[in-house]
Design an enzyme around this catalytic site. Structure first.
Site, PDB file in Angstrom:
ATOM      1  N   ASP A  63      -7.349   6.768   4.515  1.00 45.68           N
ATOM      2  CA  ASP A  63      -6.365   6.007   3.741  1.00 45.68           C
ATOM      3  C   ASP A  63      -5.971   4.757   4.515  1.00 45.68           C
ATOM      4  O   ASP A  63      -6.522   4.468   5.591  1.00 45.68           O
ATOM      5  CB  ASP A  63      -5.144   6.857   3.370  1.00 45.68           C
ATOM      6  CG  ASP A  63      -4.338   7.333   4.585  1.00 45.68           C
ATOM      7  OD1 ASP A  63      -4.567   6.833   5.708  1.00 45.68           O
ATOM      8  OD2 ASP A  63      -3.468   8.209   4.409  1.00 45.68           O
ATOM      9  N   ARG A 114      -7.533  11.808  -0.539  1.00 46.49           N
ATOM     10  CA  ARG A 114      -8.121  10.903   0.457  1.00 46.49           C
ATOM     11  C   ARG A 114      -9.628  11.144   0.586  1.00 46.49           C
ATOM     12  O   ARG A 114     -10.417  10.204   0.690  1.00 46.49           O
ATOM     13  CB  ARG A 114      -7.447  11.115   1.814  1.00 46.49           C
ATOM     14  CG  ARG A 114      -6.054  10.524   1.931  1.00 46.49           C
ATOM     15  CD  ARG A 114      -5.518  10.707   3.330  1.00 46.49           C
ATOM     16  NE  ARG A 114      -5.070  12.071   3.603  1.00 46.49           N
ATOM     17  CZ  ARG A 114      -5.100  12.660   4.785  1.00 46.49           C
ATOM     18  NH1 ARG A 114      -5.595  12.016   5.829  1.00 46.49           N
ATOM     19  NH2 ARG A 114      -4.639  13.881   4.955  1.00 46.49           N
ATOM     20  N   TYR A 138      -2.350  13.525  -9.793  1.00 43.89           N
ATOM     21  CA  TYR A 138      -2.034  12.339  -8.991  1.00 43.89           C
ATOM     22  C   TYR A 138      -2.472  11.069  -9.709  1.00 43.89           C
ATOM     23  O   TYR A 138      -3.498  11.046 -10.387  1.00 43.89           O
ATOM     24  CB  TYR A 138      -2.770  12.386  -7.654  1.00 43.89           C
ATOM     25  CG  TYR A 138      -2.418  13.535  -6.751  1.00 43.89           C
ATOM     26  CD1 TYR A 138      -1.404  13.417  -5.798  1.00 43.89           C
ATOM     27  CD2 TYR A 138      -3.115  14.743  -6.838  1.00 43.89           C
ATOM     28  CE1 TYR A 138      -1.099  14.483  -4.955  1.00 43.89           C
ATOM     29  CE2 TYR A 138      -2.804  15.803  -5.995  1.00 43.89           C
ATOM     30  CZ  TYR A 138      -1.800  15.665  -5.069  1.00 43.89           C
ATOM     31  OH  TYR A 138      -1.491  16.716  -4.242  1.00 43.89           O
ATOM     32  N   ASP A 152       1.700  13.263   2.110  1.00 39.43           N
ATOM     33  CA  ASP A 152       1.605  12.338   3.240  1.00 39.43           C
ATOM     34  C   ASP A 152       2.769  11.350   3.203  1.00 39.43           C
ATOM     35  O   ASP A 152       3.313  11.049   2.124  1.00 39.43           O
ATOM     36  CB  ASP A 152       0.291  11.577   3.187  1.00 39.43           C
ATOM     37  CG  ASP A 152      -0.915  12.465   3.442  1.00 39.43           C
ATOM     38  OD1 ASP A 152      -0.764  13.492   4.121  1.00 39.43           O
ATOM     39  OD2 ASP A 152      -2.012  12.131   2.954  1.00 39.43           O
TER      40      ASP A 152
END
Length: 318
Positions: A87, A193, A73, A45
């Protein structure tokens, strides 16, 4: 920009900065390197940073073979509200109290561990998932209702790094809101997310993803990555100094070909399989230091999955 055969055929890692789409990074590299044939694996993203695997020239044809790899992550989860996008980029659609136990490490670690393993996850409404032939984000942006089915994903690890107050632009914490800094190791197709959203709900609160940095994609880590600043300053020199070994990325054994066998392989003819390659498994065909094909054992022979007319560079001795 070159229109003929690529003069770079390789795979590199780029540390994507915030504020750019993955396609923006590809466009920047096409300009910097003067190569048209550049692609990426594993979209990030715009607000996210970190590992973005880039194929150049024949390296673009390798990207599809890397798709089954997991990813890692570092994430910042903010409690107190949910958004349309799950988000900080979306509009707030729900707010909730932040229970005091969310500030307790024991509770946080226990809740995170409950997400480990195989689970069914509903992707964000603003995602690239297809719904009746259209991308979910296209439907959402046009005001339509997005109905997404849960999909199986695997969370190999969900680990708490720290609990901290939420601060925005250096301001004081807002209404007692707090954040969890977490590290996740997940399978392909897992949306962090969605994890943030679902963690908030399981905690009887609400949550959104407030920050995301990909630390690995398959076998590529941040340590393997170049920044855009270095690439723009040094161009092809930077690329040639940080080529990723395509055979390492694939995790397959190698088979060094003689000139005669290389000619047969280039024509797609079956060749005798070496004993160390198991039935149905891939092998990387190497000729003169470059990856020229990814083949698979069928019976006593190797059959072509894909050949690379221009060898992919970066193969290192094992």
């Amino acid at each position: 920009m070159r229109r003929g055969p690529s003069t770079l055929n390789c795979v590199i890692g780029v540390d994507k900065p915030a504020g750019m789409t993955s396609h923006d990074v590809v466009g920047r590299l096409r300009h910097v390197l003067g190569e048209r044939r550049i692609g990426h694996a594993g979209t990030l993203d715009p607000a996210a940073t970190g590992v973005l695997v880039i194929g150049i020239g024949q390296g673009t044809r390798l990207l599809g073979l890397l798709g089954a790899d997991g990813k890692s992550y570092d994430a910042l989860i903010r409690f107190g509200s949910e958004t349309t996008t799950d988000d900080a980029e979306g509009d707030v659609v729900r707010t909730a109290e932040v229970p005091s136990e969310l500030g307790q490490e024991t509770f946080a670690r226990s809740l995170l561990s409950s997400f480990e393993g195989r689970l069914m996850q509903v992707p964000p409404a603003y995602s690239a998932v297809f719904v009746d032939g259209r991308r979910a984000y296209d439907i959402a942006r046009s005001g339509g209702e997005v109905r997404l089915e849960p999909r199986p994903v695997t969370v190999r690890s969900a680990r708490l790094i720290a609990i901290e107050p939420f601060e925005e632009s250096g301001a004081a914490p807002q209404g007692g809101a707090l954040c969890w800094r977490c590290h996740f190791d997940v399978s392909k197709g897992t949306y962090i997310r969605s994890l943030a959203r679902d963690i908030g709900r399981r905690a009887h609160s609400a949550a959104q993803l407030a920050g995301l940095r990909r630390t690995s994609s398959g076998r590529v880590t941040l340590a393997d990555c170049l920044t855009l600043e270095v690439l723009e300053r040094e161009g092809r020199v930077a690329v040639e100094g940080r080529l990723l070994d395509p055979t390492h990325l694939l995790g397959a054994p190698i088979y060094a070909l003689s000139d005669e066998r290389a000619t047969e392989a280039a024509a797609g003819r079956r060749i005798k399989a070496p004993e160390y390659v198991s039935e149905g498994k891939r092998v990387c065909l190497i000729h003169k230091g470059g990856l020229v094909g990814v083949w698979r054992r069928v019976g006593s022979t190797l059959c072509c999955d894909v050949n690379f007319p221009q060898a992919i560079e970066g193969v290192r001795p094992r």
